[in-house]
Design a protein around this motif. Structure first.
Motif, PDB file in Angstrom:
ATOM      1  N   THR A 579       0.844  -1.196   0.000  1.00 31.47           N
ATOM      2  CA  THR A 579       0.000   0.000   0.000  1.00 31.47           C
ATOM      3  C   THR A 579       0.883   1.251   0.000  1.00 31.47           C
ATOM      4  O   THR A 579       2.087   1.191   0.275  1.00 31.47           O
ATOM      5  CB  THR A 579      -0.920   0.031   1.224  1.00 31.47           C
ATOM      6  N   CYS A 580       0.271   2.380  -0.289  1.00 28.04           N
ATOM      7  CA  CYS A 580       0.980   3.679  -0.318  1.00 28.04           C
ATOM      8  C   CYS A 580       0.770   4.349   1.038  1.00 28.04           C
ATOM      9  O   CYS A 580      -0.359   4.747   1.361  1.00 28.04           O
ATOM     10  CB  CYS A 580       0.450   4.557  -1.441  1.00 28.04           C
ATOM     11  N   ASN A 581       1.850   4.490   1.816  1.00 26.78           N
ATOM     12  CA  ASN A 581       1.746   4.937   3.202  1.00 26.78           C
ATOM     13  C   ASN A 581       2.507   6.251   3.388  1.00 26.78           C
ATOM     14  O   ASN A 581       3.480   6.543   2.679  1.00 26.78           O
ATOM     15  CB  ASN A 581       2.298   3.866   4.142  1.00 26.78           C
ATOM     16  N   ILE A 582       2.083   7.020   4.390  1.00 29.75           N
ATOM     17  CA  ILE A 582       2.640   8.356   4.635  1.00 29.75           C
ATOM     18  C   ILE A 582       3.064   8.455   6.096  1.00 29.75           C
ATOM     19  O   ILE A 582       2.324   8.032   7.004  1.00 29.75           O
ATOM     20  CB  ILE A 582       1.599   9.457   4.322  1.00 29.75           C
ATOM     21  N   ILE A 583       4.258   9.015   6.321  1.00 24.14           N
ATOM     22  CA  ILE A 583       4.687   9.461   7.652  1.00 24.14           C
ATOM     23  C   ILE A 583       4.729  10.981   7.601  1.00 24.14           C
ATOM     24  O   ILE A 583       5.553  11.568   6.889  1.00 24.14           O
ATOM     25  CB  ILE A 583       6.052   8.879   8.043  1.00 24.14           C
ATOM     26  N   LEU A 584       3.810  11.620   8.317  1.00 25.54           N
ATOM     27  CA  LEU A 584       3.646  13.079   8.255  1.00 25.54           C
ATOM     28  C   LEU A 584       4.428  13.727   9.384  1.00 25.54           C
ATOM     29  O   LEU A 584       4.154  13.492  10.569  1.00 25.54           O
ATOM     30  CB  LEU A 584       2.157  13.430   8.362  1.00 25.54           C
ATOM     31  N   LEU A 585       5.427  14.550   9.029  1.00 28.20           N
ATOM     32  CA  LEU A 585       6.202  15.328  10.000  1.00 28.20           C
ATOM     33  C   LEU A 585       5.596  16.728  10.053  1.00 28.20           C
ATOM     34  O   LEU A 585       5.938  17.618   9.258  1.00 28.20           O
ATOM     35  CB  LEU A 585       7.678  15.394   9.587  1.00 28.20           C
ATOM     36  N   ASP A 586       4.663  16.919  10.973  1.00 30.06           N
ATOM     37  CA  ASP A 586       3.931  18.175  11.047  1.00 30.06           C
ATOM     38  C   ASP A 586       4.830  19.272  11.618  1.00 30.06           C
ATOM     39  O   ASP A 586       5.418  19.117  12.691  1.00 30.06           O
ATOM     40  CB  ASP A 586       2.690  17.997  11.918  1.00 30.06           C
ATOM     41  N   GLU A 587       4.933  20.391  10.849  1.00 29.63           N
ATOM     42  CA  GLU A 587       5.807  21.519  11.207  1.00 29.63           C
ATOM     43  C   GLU A 587       7.233  21.024  11.445  1.00 29.63           C
ATOM     44  O   GLU A 587       7.841  21.229  12.492  1.00 29.63           O
ATOM     45  CB  GLU A 587       5.277  22.267  12.431  1.00 29.63           C
ATOM     46  N   MET A 588       7.781  20.411  10.413  1.00 30.21           N
ATOM     47  CA  MET A 588       9.084  19.767  10.509  1.00 30.21           C
ATOM     48  C   MET A 588      10.213  20.759  10.775  1.00 30.21           C
ATOM     49  O   MET A 588      11.280  20.357  11.252  1.00 30.21           O
ATOM     50  CB  MET A 588       9.379  19.007   9.209  1.00 30.21           C
ATOM     51  N   ASN A 589      10.019  22.055  10.473  1.00 28.39           N
ATOM     52  CA  ASN A 589      11.103  23.019  10.689  1.00 28.39           C
ATOM     53  C   ASN A 589      11.003  23.738  12.029  1.00 28.39           C
ATOM     54  O   ASN A 589      11.646  24.772  12.218  1.00 28.39           O
ATOM     55  CB  ASN A 589      11.143  24.036   9.547  1.00 28.39           C
ATOM     56  N   LEU A 590      10.175  23.216  12.971  1.00 25.03           N
ATOM     57  CA  LEU A 590      10.278  23.720  14.342  1.00 25.03           C
ATOM     58  C   LEU A 590      11.645  23.405  14.921  1.00 25.03           C
ATOM     59  O   LEU A 590      12.179  24.150  15.738  1.00 25.03           O
ATOM     60  CB  LEU A 590       9.176  23.117  15.211  1.00 25.03           C
ATOM     61  N   SER A 591      12.214  22.284  14.512  1.00 25.78           N
ATOM     62  CA  SER A 591      13.601  21.947  14.814  1.00 25.78           C
ATOM     63  C   SER A 591      14.318  21.762  13.479  1.00 25.78           C
ATOM     64  O   SER A 591      13.714  21.926  12.417  1.00 25.78           O
ATOM     65  CB  SER A 591      13.676  20.672  15.658  1.00 25.78           C
ATOM     66  N   ARG A 592      15.592  21.409  13.514  1.00 30.96           N
ATOM     67  CA  ARG A 592      16.369  21.314  12.278  1.00 30.96           C
ATOM     68  C   ARG A 592      16.346  19.874  11.754  1.00 30.96           C
ATOM     69  O   ARG A 592      16.923  18.975  12.389  1.00 30.96           O
ATOM     70  CB  ARG A 592      17.807  21.768  12.500  1.00 30.96           C
ATOM     71  N   PRO A 593      15.706  19.617  10.595  1.00 30.67           N
ATOM     72  CA  PRO A 593      15.684  18.254  10.043  1.00 30.67           C
ATOM     73  C   PRO A 593      17.071  17.720   9.754  1.00 30.67           C
ATOM     74  O   PRO A 593      17.276  16.506   9.745  1.00 30.67           O
ATOM     75  CB  PRO A 593      14.864  18.415   8.757  1.00 30.67           C
ATOM     76  N   GLU A 594      18.033  18.614   9.493  1.00 28.88           N
ATOM     77  CA  GLU A 594      19.388  18.154   9.203  1.00 28.88           C
ATOM     78  C   GLU A 594      20.022  17.445  10.402  1.00 28.88           C
ATOM     79  O   GLU A 594      21.056  16.783  10.259  1.00 28.88           O
ATOM     80  CB  GLU A 594      20.271  19.339   8.785  1.00 28.88           C
ATOM     81  N   GLN A 595      19.407  17.593  11.601  1.00 28.53           N
ATOM     82  CA  GLN A 595      19.936  16.935  12.793  1.00 28.53           C
ATOM     83  C   GLN A 595      19.128  15.685  13.132  1.00 28.53           C
ATOM     84  O   GLN A 595      19.674  14.580  13.184  1.00 28.53           O
ATOM     85  CB  GLN A 595      19.921  17.926  13.967  1.00 28.53           C
ATOM     86  N   TYR A 596      17.814  15.848  13.378  1.00 29.95           N
ATOM     87  CA  TYR A 596      17.047  14.686  13.808  1.00 29.95           C
ATOM     88  C   TYR A 596      16.689  13.759  12.641  1.00 29.95           C
ATOM     89  O   TYR A 596      16.343  12.594  12.867  1.00 29.95           O
ATOM     90  CB  TYR A 596      15.781  15.127  14.551  1.00 29.95           C
TER      91      TYR A 596
END
Length: 818
Positions: A579-596
């Motif tokens: 199936t086609c599944n989604i992991i939604l990172l809501d407001e992903m830039n509240l922290s730095r994605p380059e780290q977590y």
């Protein structure tokens, strides 16, 4: 010495006979006015002889009064101009008489001679050539005269406007001083306007006279043509004389032009004089203004002094009134008498004091003073001893307090020690119990449960994805009804871009202002496709992957599994693996994605999908779930897309290039695109069939996309990106273009729309081309023009609207900064 320069039209100026002297007197004017009047009347007769309705009537008395007014004002140029015009009129009459005489002589001589046929043909040919040359010369002169007249008319109009403005300023400057000058200047302005109108009319008359002379010459030529067959050899010589006469006519016309240039020069002198007068008036007005300001300043100083004096007098008056109030009804004489009595009493008292026994009192005072000094010395000696004793007392009091506190703390610590010893014994027994219990349990309880639960093990039947164009239209309506109690309207263009992004990358960034449906689109897509969506709220304090996946507690031998980790494992279970599944990172830039999200960014870059592994621990864990690799690594499955929503405000961070370059970016505008939603039955689509549709689109459209990229690489647009912005096309961009554009084309989007979206999100975004401070506005303008030129050369449908909008906004920013 007279100036011998050329006028503005290139014709040399010649002196006019009988010029008027600078110091023109009334006797000279009275002598010349009758001559001028006769010249004007003769010119009028010339016009009337050619059946022209123009009558020049000049009143001698009026002309004399006008010249007198100009002379009284210090201006003799007007009289000089009148004399020149009269001279022109006189020459015009003479020219007309000579022309008539020559025409008459030629006509009489032509009737008395005849030529043979051969001589007649020669004369006709010769005379025709001469006439053609004369006609060409006349046409050129006519065109030059028309051009000069237009220039002269425009300069005359400008001169008149300057005269009116100057006269108006003079009148305004003198209005407050001499009211009589205002009326005189107004009359002078009206007279100048009349003279200017007459001057224009006379110029028109000269032009009409020139046209009349040309007409007369044409008539003469026509008459000569009529009798050319009857001319003799002797007549040829007379024809040459006629040519000479024509040359004299041309010379006369040149004299008229020179006279006109002389008039132009005189008007320039008038304009210069007016400018000098304006400067002189301005200087006088400035001096007058300065004088008035000085006088006003002096009056203000006098006024301030008067106010100060008035204030002092008011204070004195108040003091006198207070004194009068204190004195009551006493008069000044009574007050003075009372003062005198008091003074006398004071003198009597002083005299009595001098006569009293003061020596004993002074001795007593001296004794008291010496006693006071002895006491002060004793005090200064005893005071340091008192302070020292007080300090010693305070130290002893603090030491006693500290001893009491230490004793009290010792008693409390002994009590705590006993209590802790009891708790330690209890914890040791409990730890032993937990350790023995954990030896038989799994470190991943949630994921291990998925290995055994029926809802994760049972597979289901999934539908195949149809043609991408039809699927995009159907998906638009499915997304509209995916959420309960709300309808979601997304344009078909956004659905196509979403499908292209799914083929391009597993990481998506949805940008836009709050309320544009970024989160709703991710959730609705998962529901419309029959997959699951795991919603993860990113926190501002996230620093590493443990905040996203969880962490392993070695003491408890348990991994605390977070929702993201469980979703990755769930997507690999038999129920959800297709199936086609989604992991939604809501407001992903509240922290730095380059780290977590760093380990995921690295894993998603690997070409082999089976090597996209994330390590959960350093060593293999016992009783690990079945689908963990090596008992400690989890696979990032290809049927999972990470979609992050990003707002831009003071609480968020800017995404780094590392994230942007690996992600598919969509900017969602406010949704106001409504349509009629078609009814559809719920369905679950196979991820495998969707991937196969993407692969088919890439194979079918690859040649077209490769040709487009080659033309883009060799275009001036790419050269400007390299030279001005130090940017180029990398392997990642070409790979993403080969994945994204074919799916967009297969979904029904034009090539221009697909390329524009890719350029706007990958190249034109802030930090790449736009938003830079080391690039000038000219470079951005040049890149914008190059992009538009490439679009036309490549014959792409529509315009690169998204890219041009970003470039135009950056141009406005740079212009505002400069």
């Amino acid at each position: 010495m007279a100036k011998k320069n050329s006028n503005k039209y290139g014709s040399p100026q010649i002196p006019v006979a009988a010029p008027v002297a600078a110091g023109l007197q009334r006797s000279a004017l009275e002598k010349n006015v009758p001559v001028w009047t006769a010249s004007f009347e003769n010119a009028s007769k010339v016009y009337q002889s050619f059946d022209m309705k123009l009558d020049i009537q000049v009143d001698s008395a009026w002309l004399l009064s006008v010249c007198e007014r100009f002379r009284a004002g210090g201006d003799v140029e007007f009289a000089r101009w009148i004399e020149q015009f009269a001279h022109v009129c006189k020459e015009l009459v003479r020219l007309k008489e000579r022309l008539f005489e020559e025409a008459t002589e030629n006509w009489d001589e032509a009737r008395n001679f005849a030529l043979t046929v051969e001589e007649r043909e020669q004369a006709v040919t010769k005379q025709q050539q001469t006439l053609e040359q004369a006609a060409a010369t006349l046409a050129r002169d006519k065109a030059e005269l028309a051009s000069e007249q237009q220039v002269f008319a425009s300069k005359k109009s400008a001169l008149l406007d300057s005269e009116r403005s100057l006269n108006l300023r003079e009148a305004n400057a003198q209005a407050g001083f001499v009211e009589q000058n205002e009326l005189a200047l107004r009359q002078l302005e009206d007279r100048q306007r009349q003279l200017a109108q007459q001057h224009e009319a006379q110029l028109q008359q000269l032009q009409e006279q020139k046209r009349q002379l040309e007409s007369e010459l044409t008539q003469t030529t026509r008459r000569l043509a009529e009798v050319k067959h009857n001319c003799t050899e002797a007549e040829a010589e007379r024809t040459q004389q006629l040519d000479r006469r024509e040359h004299e006519i041309t010379q006369s016309r040149m004299e008229l032009d020179r006279a006109r240039s002389r008039l132009d020069r005189e008007w320039d002198d008038i304009k210069l004089a007016q400018r000098d007068l304006e400067q002189r008036i301005a200087a006088e007005m400035e001096a007058e203004r300065v004088s008035h300001q000085q006088a006003i300043a002096s009056l203000e100083r006098q006024r301030d002094k008067a106010w100060e004096k008035s204030a002092g007098l008011k204070e004195q008056l108040v003091e006198l009134q207070e004194l009068s109030t204190e004195l009551g009804e006493q008069s000044a004489a009574e007050v003075l008498a009372q003062l005198e009595r008091l003074r006398q009493e004071n003198r009597d008292l002083k005299r009595k004091l001098d006569q009293s026994d003061t020596a004993e009192l002074q001795h007593e005072v001296e004794y008291l003073r010496s006693s006071k000094a002895d006491l002060e010395r004793d005090i200064s000696t005893l005071l340091p001893e008192l302070n020292e004793l007080r300090r010693e007392q305070s130290f002893k009091r603090v030491a006693a307090t500290e001893l009491e506190a230490v004793a009290r703390e010792k008693r409390v610590l002994e009590q705590h020690k006993n209590t802790l010893a009891v708790h330690i014994d209890d914890l040791e027994s409990r730890i032993d119990q937990l350790t023995n219990a954990q030896k038989t349990q799994t470190p991943f309880p949630a994921m291990s449960l998925m290995d055994s639960e029926h809802q994760y093990r049972a597979s289901m039947e999934l539908e195949e994805v149809p043609d991408l164009k039809l699927f995009a239209e159907e998906l638009q309506h499915r997304i509209a009804r995916a959420e309960k109690h709300v309808e979601l309207f997304y344009p078909l263009e956004d659905i196509r871009v979403l499908l292209g992004g799914l083929a391009m990358s597993q990481l998506h960034v949805f940008q836009g202002i709050s309320g544009t449906g970024k989160t709703s689109l991710a959730k609705a897509f998962a529901k419309a496709m029959g997959g699951f969506c795991t919603d993860i709220a990113v926190q501002a304090g996230w620093r590493d992957r443990d905040d996203l996946l969880g962490h392993y507690n070695a003491f408890e031998r348990r991994f605390y599994e977070k929702d993201c980790l469980q979703a990755l494992y769930q997507a690999q279970t038999p129920r959800w693996q297709d199936t086609c599944n989604i992991i939604l990172l809501d407001e992903m830039n509240l922290s730095r994605p380059e780290q977590y999200f760093a380990e995921f960014l690295s894993a998603l870059e690997k070409n082999n999908r089976n090597e996209r592994l994330i390590s959960l621990s350093e060593t293999a864990l016992s009783n690990a779930p079945v689908m963990l690799r090596e008992g400690r690594k989890i696979l990032v499955p290809e049927n999972v897309w990470f979609i992050g929503t990003a707002n831009h405000d003071e609480t968020t961070n800017e995404l780094a290039d590392k994230t942007y370059d690996r992600a598919h970016v969509m900017t969602l505008p406010k949704q106001d695109h409504r349509f009629t939603i078609k009814k559809t039955t719920p369905a679950s689509y196979s991820y495998r069939s969707l991937r196969e549709a993407f692969v088919r689109a890439r194979k079918e459209k690859k040649a077209e996309v490769v040709e487009l990229l080659q033309s883009l690489t060799g275009d001036a647009f790419t050269e400007q990106l390299a030279s001005q912005f130090a940017l180029g096309w990398g392997n990642r961009f070409e790979k993403q273009a080969l994945d994204f554009i074919p799916v967009m084309l297969a979904s029904g989007a034009p090539t221009g729309e697909a390329l524009d979206h890719l350029l706007s999100t990958r190249v034109m975004r802030s930090g790449k081309v736009t938003g830079r401070y080391n690039i000038g506005v000219d470079a951005v303008r040049g890149l914008k023009d190059a992009l538009e030129t490439f679009w036309i050369k490549a014959n792409l449908a529509g315009e690169p609207g998204k890219s041009l909008e970003l470039l135009a906004a950056d141009i406005r920013r740079l212009e505002g900064r400069s």
